[in-house]
Design a protein around this motif. Structure first.
Motif, PDB file in Angstrom:
ATOM      1  N   TYR A  80      31.705  81.889 -41.071  1.00  0.00           N
ATOM      2  CA  TYR A  80      32.708  82.494 -40.199  1.00  0.00           C
ATOM      3  C   TYR A  80      32.056  83.385 -39.146  1.00  0.00           C
ATOM      4  O   TYR A  80      32.471  83.387 -37.985  1.00  0.00           O
ATOM      5  CB  TYR A  80      33.724  83.318 -41.005  1.00  0.00           C
ATOM      6  CG  TYR A  80      34.782  82.469 -41.657  1.00  0.00           C
ATOM      7  CD1 TYR A  80      35.718  81.775 -40.894  1.00  0.00           C
ATOM      8  CD2 TYR A  80      34.855  82.358 -43.041  1.00  0.00           C
ATOM      9  CE1 TYR A  80      36.685  80.988 -41.484  1.00  0.00           C
ATOM     10  CE2 TYR A  80      35.821  81.571 -43.651  1.00  0.00           C
ATOM     11  CZ  TYR A  80      36.729  80.895 -42.864  1.00  0.00           C
ATOM     12  OH  TYR A  80      37.682  80.124 -43.450  1.00  0.00           O
ATOM     13  N   TYR A  84      32.538  83.006 -35.120  1.00  0.00           N
ATOM     14  CA  TYR A  84      33.069  84.058 -34.245  1.00  0.00           C
ATOM     15  C   TYR A  84      32.059  84.481 -33.198  1.00  0.00           C
ATOM     16  O   TYR A  84      32.438  84.771 -32.064  1.00  0.00           O
ATOM     17  CB  TYR A  84      33.557  85.256 -35.062  1.00  0.00           C
ATOM     18  CG  TYR A  84      34.847  84.928 -35.754  1.00  0.00           C
ATOM     19  CD1 TYR A  84      35.989  84.622 -35.024  1.00  0.00           C
ATOM     20  CD2 TYR A  84      34.924  84.882 -37.137  1.00  0.00           C
ATOM     21  CE1 TYR A  84      37.172  84.279 -35.645  1.00  0.00           C
ATOM     22  CE2 TYR A  84      36.100  84.545 -37.768  1.00  0.00           C
ATOM     23  CZ  TYR A  84      37.228  84.246 -37.018  1.00  0.00           C
ATOM     24  OH  TYR A  84      38.387  83.902 -37.629  1.00  0.00           O
ATOM     25  N   GLN A 117      43.437  88.201 -29.555  1.00  0.00           N
ATOM     26  CA  GLN A 117      43.390  87.319 -30.719  1.00  0.00           C
ATOM     27  C   GLN A 117      42.013  87.350 -31.389  1.00  0.00           C
ATOM     28  O   GLN A 117      41.915  87.359 -32.610  1.00  0.00           O
ATOM     29  CB  GLN A 117      43.742  85.883 -30.327  1.00  0.00           C
ATOM     30  CG  GLN A 117      45.206  85.694 -30.025  1.00  0.00           C
ATOM     31  CD  GLN A 117      45.503  84.267 -29.638  1.00  0.00           C
ATOM     32  OE1 GLN A 117      45.112  83.826 -28.572  1.00  0.00           O
ATOM     33  NE2 GLN A 117      46.186  83.565 -30.511  1.00  0.00           N
ATOM     34  N   VAL A 118      40.962  87.354 -30.576  1.00  0.00           N
ATOM     35  CA  VAL A 118      39.612  87.415 -31.137  1.00  0.00           C
ATOM     36  C   VAL A 118      39.431  88.723 -31.905  1.00  0.00           C
ATOM     37  O   VAL A 118      38.961  88.733 -33.038  1.00  0.00           O
ATOM     38  CB  VAL A 118      38.540  87.261 -30.033  1.00  0.00           C
ATOM     39  CG1 VAL A 118      37.154  87.587 -30.573  1.00  0.00           C
ATOM     40  CG2 VAL A 118      38.560  85.854 -29.467  1.00  0.00           C
ATOM     41  N   ARG A 120      41.693  90.628 -33.218  1.00  0.00           N
ATOM     42  CA  ARG A 120      42.573  90.613 -34.393  1.00  0.00           C
ATOM     43  C   ARG A 120      41.955  89.792 -35.517  1.00  0.00           C
ATOM     44  O   ARG A 120      41.980  90.176 -36.682  1.00  0.00           O
ATOM     45  CB  ARG A 120      43.917  90.009 -33.966  1.00  0.00           C
ATOM     46  CG  ARG A 120      44.961  89.984 -35.019  1.00  0.00           C
ATOM     47  CD  ARG A 120      46.292  89.541 -34.384  1.00  0.00           C
ATOM     48  NE  ARG A 120      47.212  89.170 -35.406  1.00  0.00           N
ATOM     49  CZ  ARG A 120      47.513  87.919 -35.733  1.00  0.00           C
ATOM     50  NH1 ARG A 120      46.979  86.931 -35.074  1.00  0.00           N
ATOM     51  NH2 ARG A 120      48.359  87.659 -36.689  1.00  0.00           N
ATOM     52  N   THR A 121      41.358  88.668 -35.185  1.00  0.00           N
ATOM     53  CA  THR A 121      40.746  87.793 -36.183  1.00  0.00           C
ATOM     54  C   THR A 121      39.456  88.387 -36.726  1.00  0.00           C
ATOM     55  O   THR A 121      39.211  88.375 -37.922  1.00  0.00           O
ATOM     56  CB  THR A 121      40.474  86.401 -35.583  1.00  0.00           C
ATOM     57  OG1 THR A 121      41.686  85.917 -35.009  1.00  0.00           O
ATOM     58  CG2 THR A 121      39.991  85.439 -36.628  1.00  0.00           C
ATOM     59  N   VAL A 124      39.509  91.165 -39.493  1.00  0.00           N
ATOM     60  CA  VAL A 124      39.639  90.788 -40.899  1.00  0.00           C
ATOM     61  C   VAL A 124      38.282  90.890 -41.590  1.00  0.00           C
ATOM     62  O   VAL A 124      38.177  91.288 -42.734  1.00  0.00           O
ATOM     63  CB  VAL A 124      40.196  89.345 -41.032  1.00  0.00           C
ATOM     64  CG1 VAL A 124      40.133  88.860 -42.456  1.00  0.00           C
ATOM     65  CG2 VAL A 124      41.610  89.286 -40.497  1.00  0.00           C
TER      66      VAL A 124
END
Length: 168
Positions: A80, A84, A117-118, A120-121, A124
């Motif tokens: 992940y 990203y 969005q980036v 926010r993701t 996590v």
């Protein structure tokens, strides 16, 4: 210890016996008592050892399972993280190319929306660490960023309301 045997081979009715000094007899009694105490303690320690052995085996099995899960989670996290980072580089590349061509305000809003969005993701995985600082966005990007914020807050409220109906 000095002792004398009593009894004879010819007199079968009388059992053989031993004659000891009184001090030796008291010493022998004390040793016999301590021997019994030690036997009981030894038995208790053996039982404790067996229980601990079972517990240790169970903990080892649990630890092995957790080690496997941790290894798998680390591998997934690495995957992940690479995705990203790749996404961030691609995004920066796109921004650079469109800035060179003097991108329009609408496209900058889309870029702001995507940056939200980036962030926010990524949040996590990185807990409150954002890839894009909201203060460093262009004016149009800030508008898109705020639109994305409102959009996702609305979706979250809708999702929470839907879940509330499912539980009843």
């Amino acid at each position: 210890m000095d002792f004398k045997e009593k009894g004879s081979l010819f007199n079968l009715k009388q059992p053989k016996s031993v004659e000891l000094s009184f001090e030796d007899f008291q010493s022998l009694k004390a040793l016999a008592k301590s021997s019994e105490t030690l036997k009981r303690e030894n038995k208790a320690y053996k039982e404790m050892y067996e229980k601990e052995k079972v517990t240790t085996k169970s903990l080892r099995e649990s630890n092995d399972k957790l080690d496997k899960q941790l290894t798998q989670s680390r591998q997934e996290t690495i995957w992940y993280k690479k995705q990203y980072e790749r996404l961030g580089k691609l995004f920066d590349y796109m921004k650079e190319k469109y800035t060179e061509r003097s991108m329009g305000e609408d496209f900058q809003k889309v870029v702001g929306f995507a940056k939200y969005q980036v962030n926010r993701t990524v949040n996590v995985f990185r807990k409150n660490e954002q890839m894009y600082d909201e203060n460093k966005l262009t004016k149009a990007e800030k508008v898109g960023y705020k639109q994305a914020e409102e959009f996702f807050k609305g979706r979250q409220r809708t999702r929470n309301q839907d879940r509330g109906f499912e539980r009843e």
